[in-house]
Structure formats: structure tokens, C-alpha cells
Design a protein around this motif. Structure first.
Motif, PDB file in Angstrom:
ATOM      1  N   GLU A 212       3.325 -40.836  21.868  1.00  0.00           N
ATOM      2  CA  GLU A 212       4.744 -40.631  21.643  1.00  0.00           C
ATOM      3  C   GLU A 212       5.288 -41.781  20.797  1.00  0.00           C
ATOM      4  O   GLU A 212       5.073 -42.950  21.128  1.00  0.00           O
ATOM      5  CB  GLU A 212       5.513 -40.594  22.962  1.00  0.00           C
ATOM      6  CG  GLU A 212       5.152 -39.437  23.861  1.00  0.00           C
ATOM      7  CD  GLU A 212       5.747 -39.595  25.242  1.00  0.00           C
ATOM      8  OE1 GLU A 212       6.298 -38.609  25.765  1.00  0.00           O
ATOM      9  OE2 GLU A 212       5.671 -40.716  25.797  1.00  0.00           O
TER      10      GLU A 212
ATOM     11  N   SER B  42      12.514 -39.489   8.602  1.00  0.00           N
ATOM     12  CA  SER B  42      11.121 -39.283   8.200  1.00  0.00           C
ATOM     13  C   SER B  42      10.916 -37.874   7.640  1.00  0.00           C
ATOM     14  O   SER B  42      11.528 -36.907   8.100  1.00  0.00           O
ATOM     15  CB  SER B  42      10.184 -39.495   9.388  1.00  0.00           C
ATOM     16  OG  SER B  42      10.110 -40.859   9.729  1.00  0.00           O
TER      17      SER B  42
ATOM     18  N   MET C 208       3.656 -31.401  16.572  1.00  0.00           N
ATOM     19  CA  MET C 208       4.651 -32.438  16.838  1.00  0.00           C
ATOM     20  C   MET C 208       5.821 -31.811  17.594  1.00  0.00           C
ATOM     21  O   MET C 208       6.390 -30.809  17.153  1.00  0.00           O
ATOM     22  CB  MET C 208       5.158 -33.065  15.531  1.00  0.00           C
ATOM     23  CG  MET C 208       6.205 -34.160  15.744  1.00  0.00           C
ATOM     24  SD  MET C 208       6.815 -34.888  14.198  1.00  0.00           S
ATOM     25  CE  MET C 208       7.839 -33.540  13.555  1.00  0.00           C
ATOM     26  N   GLU C 209       6.157 -32.396  18.739  1.00  0.00           N
ATOM     27  CA  GLU C 209       7.339 -31.988  19.486  1.00  0.00           C
ATOM     28  C   GLU C 209       8.407 -33.063  19.319  1.00  0.00           C
ATOM     29  O   GLU C 209       8.094 -34.255  19.336  1.00  0.00           O
ATOM     30  CB  GLU C 209       7.010 -31.789  20.962  1.00  0.00           C
ATOM     31  CG  GLU C 209       6.014 -30.662  21.201  1.00  0.00           C
ATOM     32  CD  GLU C 209       5.788 -30.368  22.676  1.00  0.00           C
ATOM     33  OE1 GLU C 209       6.331 -31.109  23.529  1.00  0.00           O
ATOM     34  OE2 GLU C 209       5.082 -29.390  22.974  1.00  0.00           O
ATOM     35  N   VAL C 210       9.654 -32.631  19.148  1.00  0.00           N
ATOM     36  CA  VAL C 210      10.755 -33.551  18.893  1.00  0.00           C
ATOM     37  C   VAL C 210      11.773 -33.443  20.026  1.00  0.00           C
ATOM     38  O   VAL C 210      12.183 -32.333  20.393  1.00  0.00           O
ATOM     39  CB  VAL C 210      11.445 -33.258  17.545  1.00  0.00           C
ATOM     40  CG1 VAL C 210      12.504 -34.312  17.246  1.00  0.00           C
ATOM     41  CG2 VAL C 210      10.411 -33.199  16.412  1.00  0.00           C
TER      42      VAL C 210
ATOM     43  N   TYR D 207       9.156 -38.457  19.107  1.00  0.00           N
ATOM     44  CA  TYR D 207       8.230 -37.590  18.378  1.00  0.00           C
ATOM     45  C   TYR D 207       6.898 -37.659  19.123  1.00  0.00           C
ATOM     46  O   TYR D 207       6.272 -38.719  19.179  1.00  0.00           O
ATOM     47  CB  TYR D 207       8.035 -38.066  16.939  1.00  0.00           C
ATOM     48  CG  TYR D 207       9.306 -38.187  16.129  1.00  0.00           C
ATOM     49  CD1 TYR D 207       9.912 -37.067  15.583  1.00  0.00           C
ATOM     50  CD2 TYR D 207       9.873 -39.440  15.898  1.00  0.00           C
ATOM     51  CE1 TYR D 207      11.069 -37.200  14.829  1.00  0.00           C
ATOM     52  CE2 TYR D 207      11.038 -39.572  15.159  1.00  0.00           C
ATOM     53  CZ  TYR D 207      11.631 -38.442  14.615  1.00  0.00           C
ATOM     54  OH  TYR D 207      12.776 -38.560  13.871  1.00  0.00           O
ATOM     55  N   GLU D 208       6.474 -36.539  19.682  1.00  0.00           N
ATOM     56  CA  GLU D 208       5.223 -36.506  20.446  1.00  0.00           C
ATOM     57  C   GLU D 208       4.174 -35.727  19.658  1.00  0.00           C
ATOM     58  O   GLU D 208       4.401 -34.579  19.278  1.00  0.00           O
ATOM     59  CB  GLU D 208       5.448 -35.857  21.812  1.00  0.00           C
ATOM     60  CG  GLU D 208       4.210 -35.848  22.695  1.00  0.00           C
ATOM     61  CD  GLU D 208       4.478 -35.290  24.076  1.00  0.00           C
ATOM     62  OE1 GLU D 208       3.539 -35.239  24.882  1.00  0.00           O
ATOM     63  OE2 GLU D 208       5.629 -34.894  24.359  1.00  0.00           O
ATOM     64  N   PHE D 209       3.026 -36.361  19.431  1.00  0.00           N
ATOM     65  CA  PHE D 209       1.989 -35.774  18.592  1.00  0.00           C
ATOM     66  C   PHE D 209       0.802 -35.307  19.436  1.00  0.00           C
ATOM     67  O   PHE D 209       0.427 -35.949  20.417  1.00  0.00           O
ATOM     68  CB  PHE D 209       1.523 -36.785  17.547  1.00  0.00           C
ATOM     69  CG  PHE D 209       2.579 -37.167  16.565  1.00  0.00           C
ATOM     70  CD1 PHE D 209       2.763 -36.442  15.395  1.00  0.00           C
ATOM     71  CD2 PHE D 209       3.443 -38.233  16.823  1.00  0.00           C
ATOM     72  CE1 PHE D 209       3.762 -36.784  14.489  1.00  0.00           C
ATOM     73  CE2 PHE D 209       4.444 -38.568  15.918  1.00  0.00           C
ATOM     74  CZ  PHE D 209       4.602 -37.846  14.763  1.00  0.00           C
TER      75      PHE D 209
ATOM     76  N   LYS E 199      14.224 -31.353  24.507  1.00  0.00           N
ATOM     77  CA  LYS E 199      13.283 -30.905  23.472  1.00  0.00           C
ATOM     78  C   LYS E 199      14.057 -30.036  22.490  1.00  0.00           C
ATOM     79  O   LYS E 199      14.682 -29.046  22.875  1.00  0.00           O
ATOM     80  CB  LYS E 199      12.136 -30.104  24.067  1.00  0.00           C
ATOM     81  CG  LYS E 199      11.094 -29.681  23.028  1.00  0.00           C
ATOM     82  CD  LYS E 199      10.059 -28.727  23.583  1.00  0.00           C
ATOM     83  CE  LYS E 199       9.146 -29.391  24.579  1.00  0.00           C
ATOM     84  NZ  LYS E 199       8.004 -28.494  24.966  1.00  0.00           N
TER      85      LYS E 199
ATOM     86  N   PHE F 222       8.142 -35.104   7.289  1.00  0.00           N
ATOM     87  CA  PHE F 222       6.876 -34.768   7.940  1.00  0.00           C
ATOM     88  C   PHE F 222       6.108 -33.698   7.177  1.00  0.00           C
ATOM     89  O   PHE F 222       6.681 -32.725   6.671  1.00  0.00           O
ATOM     90  CB  PHE F 222       7.129 -34.278   9.368  1.00  0.00           C
ATOM     91  CG  PHE F 222       7.702 -35.334  10.276  1.00  0.00           C
ATOM     92  CD1 PHE F 222       6.880 -36.275  10.866  1.00  0.00           C
ATOM     93  CD2 PHE F 222       9.063 -35.388  10.526  1.00  0.00           C
ATOM     94  CE1 PHE F 222       7.399 -37.261  11.694  1.00  0.00           C
ATOM     95  CE2 PHE F 222       9.598 -36.368  11.362  1.00  0.00           C
ATOM     96  CZ  PHE F 222       8.767 -37.308  11.938  1.00  0.00           C
TER      97      PHE F 222
ATOM     98  N   SER G 100      15.539 -35.307  21.613  1.00  0.00           N
ATOM     99  CA  SER G 100      16.686 -36.139  21.228  1.00  0.00           C
ATOM    100  C   SER G 100      17.799 -35.994  22.252  1.00  0.00           C
ATOM    101  O   SER G 100      17.903 -34.972  22.945  1.00  0.00           O
ATOM    102  CB  SER G 100      17.195 -35.725  19.847  1.00  0.00           C
ATOM    103  OG  SER G 100      18.438 -36.333  19.545  1.00  0.00           O
TER     104      SER G 100
END
Length: 378
Positions: free
Chosen positions: A192, A213, A305-307, A372-374, A292, A215, A309
Motif C-alpha cells: 500500500e 500521478s 490497483m485499488e484506490v 493506492y493498493e497494488f 474505496k 498511472f 480516499s
């Protein structure tokens, strides 16, 4: 932890920071997986600029205290191949003068647009810098992404990161109040990339901060039309002239804007007939909930990728105006070679009383968290 790592870590804990006059590479090692390196790479307006590499044993993130820029994110595909997944410039000093698109930059004082480059607070009108026709975009001509932030390396039990501080003085770009902002950027052991903005002010002002960013989960092998996108929002705030919101909240079900279920980005671009540059409504009001807001997938590489905020909106931008832009590794970026998901307040909120407020008063604290989770889907 070996003896050498203990000595380095102890010295950093005693000092509490990485001195800006540092010229040698500094390494923190936690166990065998989490490490961070920092080295001075130049100066800008008399201040030292550092390049940092965060490594958790699976992926790497590179960043700099110039502009709070995330310069590279290396993450593995389904075969374990590590590739950069954000548009970048070749070197950190290149960002000093060549980052017109705001690649990877911290954006402030106000991300996105403010109509007519002005707003009112308590009856007083503030005129801010025009840099997008008659409007203000991303805080003006000298936004937070062009400032040198004061950096400090830190560690937790499960992450390494860089804490950065910037003081935006009263009147900068026309905004009122001395705004003190701290930005934490860290990489966790679970892939993350976490960002946290905190700001306080000594005068009532407006603030809206994000990261910009670009992506491309393919490893930047071409455009992002083959990406799959889902955005957890059922409405947008449509724009009028200059892309300033009309004030409407418009439902998107069944339209080309609808990403409530996963959609192929190329098909949606074709249906729209133009590029995306729109604010999606992820919340109807401000709250501290870390929600999410989006999932991006690249089927060929398997990268996901999960975002997340805490902000009430996210701007989807599909790199519409890139053309032959000289990026890193000898690549020339073209339209739709990346997508931006910019979590933030809604555009022109200072002039739209019905929108969630972006006003910050003395004694209050602005907080915005982004994650940002990859991962990989095989």
C-alpha cells in the motif's frame, strides 16, 4: 536486525530527521524487507533536493521532496516482472522545469479549478492567479508541486516513508492565510502506498490537496485503452465553459461516464467521443471515512490497483493533452497513455455553496488520506 542496521536506525531515531545538507546515502533497514534510501540530487532556489527509494521487498516507490513528487512506482506483474507504472521524467532535476503536466506531484493549495480565479470568504473577495484561461487550475502558476518541501525519513512497524512539510505564506498565489501543510508518503509491507495531507491556517482560507500521478499498469508499453476501470460513484458534477461545474449533480447510469461496474476504458472513450476530465461524486458530504473509490486492472499483466480516499470526489483524467511528451526511458508519451485518479474536493467548491465545503478556519485541521493498493490478479 543486524548490528549495522541497528546502528543506522539508532542514529536516525536520535536525530529524528534526515538533515537537508546530507550528501551521503542513508539507509534504514527494518528486518529483511523494508528499506529506504535517500540521497541529495540537486538544489532548487537554494534548498537541497533529495531522491528517496522505498522498498518493501516486493515493490519499490521513488519520490522526492521537490514538489512532493512520486517519480516512479515499480510493481510486479503476474510473472513477477517489476516495471514502472507511472509516467515519469528521466531525473529528479528534470522536474524543476519540465513538469508542466504535474507528473506525480502534490497539488495545492487548491486541486482542480476555481472559476474566474476568485472566491469570497466572509464577504471579502480574493483574486487568485489565473493560469487556465480566466480560471485557476491546481493552485496557480507556482503550486505545491513546484516547491521544495522539508523532508524527514521515518519508520513504523510495518512501513517506511518520508514526512514532508511546506509553509504556504499568506497571499501566495492570492490565497489568504499562512497554510502549514504536512504530507506523509509511505510504503507498507502489504503493498500500500499511503498518503496523508494535514493542514492548518492562521486565517480562514480554502484548501484542497491531492496527488497527480499518471498511472499505466502495463509498464507504459502504450496507451491505457486496454485497462479495466471501476469507479464507485453514481454521479458527476458536469462542467460548463472552462470546465467549471454548473452546480448540477448528474446521474451517470447508462451513459459513457458510468463505471459503476468494471468497464473497458477504450470502449468508454469511444462511446464518449473524447477524453475524460471529470469529477466523480464518491460522497455527497465531507467525512473522515476512508472509502474505496476505484479499481484499475490491466488484464494482460495482471496488475491491479485499488484506490481509497477520504475526499468527496475523484477526478478522472485520461491524459488527453499529452502529445510527443518526452518522458523517462526514451519514451514519448501520447494521448491516453495514462489515467489519473485524483481524489479531491469537487471543482470550484469555494463558489458553489451547495457543494461540500473546502473552507478551513483557524483552529481547524484539514486532513486528506489517499491509499493506492497494488496487487496481481492471475
Amino acid at each position: 536486525m543486524n548490528l549495522k542496521s541497528k546502528i543506522i536506525l539508532a542514529a536516525l531515531l536520535i536525530s529524528g530527521s534526515v538533515c537537508q545538507s546530507q550528501t551521503k546515502t542513508t539507509v534504514i533497514q527494518e528486518g529483511v524487507s523494508l528499506s529506504i534510501k535517500g540521497e541529495k540530487v540537486g538544489t532548487w532556489v537554494g534548498q537541497d533536493v533529495f531522491h528517496y527509494t522505498l522498498d518493501n521487498g516486493t515493490m519499490q516507490v521513488e519520490m522526492t521532496n521537490f514538489g512532493g513528487v512520486i517519480s516512479r512506482i515499480y510493481t510486479p506483474d503476474k510473472e513477477g516482472k517489476l516495471e514502472n507504472v507511472v509516467l515519469a521524467l528521466e531525473t529528479i532535476p528534470d522536474y524543476f522545469t519540465k513538469n508542466g503536466p504535474h507528473l506525480g506531484a502534490a497539488i495545492g493549495r487548491y486541486a482542480n479549478r476555481i472559476g474566474s480565479a476568485s472566491f469570497k470568504l466572509d464577504g471579502d473577495t480574493f483574486h487568485i492567479t489565473k493560469n487556465n484561461g480566466e480560471n485557476t487550475l491546481h493552485g496557480g502558476t507556482k503550486d505545491f508541486g513546484q516547491k521544495v518541501w522539508k523532508p524527514e525519513i521515518y519508520k513504523t512497524d510495518h512501513a517506511i516513508g518520508v514526512k514532508m512539510y511546506y509553509l504556504s505564506v499568506d497571499g501566495e498565489e492570492g490565497f489568504p492565510g499562512n497554510l502549514e501543510t504536512t504530507l506523509w508518503m509511505e510504503l507498507s509491507s502489504t503493498n500500500e502506498l499511503k498518503l496523508r495531507f494535514e493542514s492548518i491556517t492562521d486565517k480562514k482560507t480554502v484548501v484542497n490537496l491531492t496527488n497527480h500521478s499518471y498511472f499505466n499498469l502495463s509498464g507504459i508499453t502504450g496507451d491505457v485503452r486496454d485497462h479495466e476501470l471501476q469507479i464507485f460513484a453514481d454521479a458527476i458534477t458536469p462542467g460548463g465553459p472552462g470546465q467549471i461545474p454548473t452546480g448540477e449533480i448528474k446521474a451517470i447510469a447508462g451513459t459513457p461516464f458510468d463505471f459503476q461496474t468494471p468497464k473497458n476504458l477504450g470502449a468508454q472513450l469511444d462511446a464518449l467521443g473524447e477524453g475524460f476530465d471529470h469529477n466523480y461524486v464518491t460522497k455527497r458530504e465531507n467525512s473522515s471515512e476512508l472509502k474505496k473509490i476505484a479499481i484499475v486492472k490491466h488484464p494482460d499483466s495482471g496488475r491491479v490497483m485499488e484506490v481509497y480516499s477520504t475526499a468527496p470526489g475523484v477526478q478522472l483524467y485520461t491524459s488527453n493533452h499529452m502529445k510527443d511528451f518526452a518522458g523517462a526511458d526514451g519514451k514519448f508519451y501520447q494521448p491516453h497513455w495514462a489515467l489519473c485518479l485524483e481524489p479531491e474536493a469537487w471543482p470550484d467548491s469555494p463558489n458553489k455553496p451547495s457543494f461540500p465545503s473546502t473552507t478551513l478556519a483557524p483552529g481547524e485541521k484539514y486532513v486528506h488520506e489517499i491509499v493506492y493498493e497494488f496487487g496481481v490478479e492471475k
